[in-house]
Scaffold this motif. Structure first.
Motif, PDB file in Angstrom:
ATOM      1  N   TRP A  36       7.235   0.616 -16.105  1.00 16.03           N
ATOM      2  CA  TRP A  36       7.967  -0.639 -16.004  1.00 16.03           C
ATOM      3  C   TRP A  36       7.220  -1.690 -15.203  1.00 16.03           C
ATOM      4  O   TRP A  36       7.354  -2.884 -15.460  1.00 16.03           O
ATOM      5  N   SER A  37       6.435  -1.288 -14.220  1.00 16.64           N
ATOM      6  CA  SER A  37       5.703  -2.292 -13.433  1.00 16.64           C
ATOM      7  C   SER A  37       4.672  -3.020 -14.285  1.00 16.64           C
ATOM      8  O   SER A  37       4.320  -4.165 -13.993  1.00 16.64           O
ATOM      9  N   THR A  40       6.829  -5.973 -16.603  1.00 18.38           N
ATOM     10  CA  THR A  40       7.691  -6.974 -15.985  1.00 18.38           C
ATOM     11  C   THR A  40       7.017  -8.343 -16.019  1.00 18.38           C
ATOM     12  O   THR A  40       5.789  -8.427 -16.134  1.00 18.38           O
ATOM     13  N   ASP A  42       7.096 -10.278 -13.477  1.00 20.44           N
ATOM     14  CA  ASP A  42       6.675 -10.537 -12.104  1.00 20.44           C
ATOM     15  C   ASP A  42       5.182 -10.230 -11.967  1.00 20.44           C
ATOM     16  O   ASP A  42       4.743  -9.130 -12.301  1.00 20.44           O
ATOM     17  N   PHE A  47      10.086  -4.819 -10.326  1.00 21.80           N
ATOM     18  CA  PHE A  47      11.171  -4.755 -11.295  1.00 21.80           C
ATOM     19  C   PHE A  47      12.376  -4.154 -10.604  1.00 21.80           C
ATOM     20  O   PHE A  47      12.263  -3.596  -9.507  1.00 21.80           O
TER      21      PHE A  47
END
Length: 82
Positions: A36-37, A40, A42, A47
């Motif tokens: 997930w990192s 994202t 961002d 996240f």
């Protein structure tokens, strides 16, 4: 839920993470966090997931998640630069 729905979204699990953390559960959690990192918006890779979302994705219970997070925190602090 039928079998086809259960098999719809497998997750990748990197065995090296389990060996590193000393726990299959921590390895599963870390594998998902790395996944997930990288997905994202961002720029730093942050996240947010609720405990319930982690459970749906990994099948780790709340207690298993808490234990895994504790192991990963200890590992991170042991290897933090001085």
């Amino acid at each position: 839920m039928n079998l086809i729905e259960l098999l719809d979204s497998p997750i990748a699990f990197h065995r090296a993470f389990a060996r590193l953390a000393g726990s299959v559960q921590a390895g599963i959690l870390l594998s998902q966090a790395v996944y997930w990192s990288g997905r994202t918006s961002d720029p730093a890779g942050w996240f947010y997931k609720t405990q319930a979302e982690w459970e749906v994705e990994t099948s780790l219970s709340r207690r298993e998640q808490e234990t895994a997070r504790g192991l990963l925190r200890r590992l991170m602090h042991q290897n933090a630069p001085l």
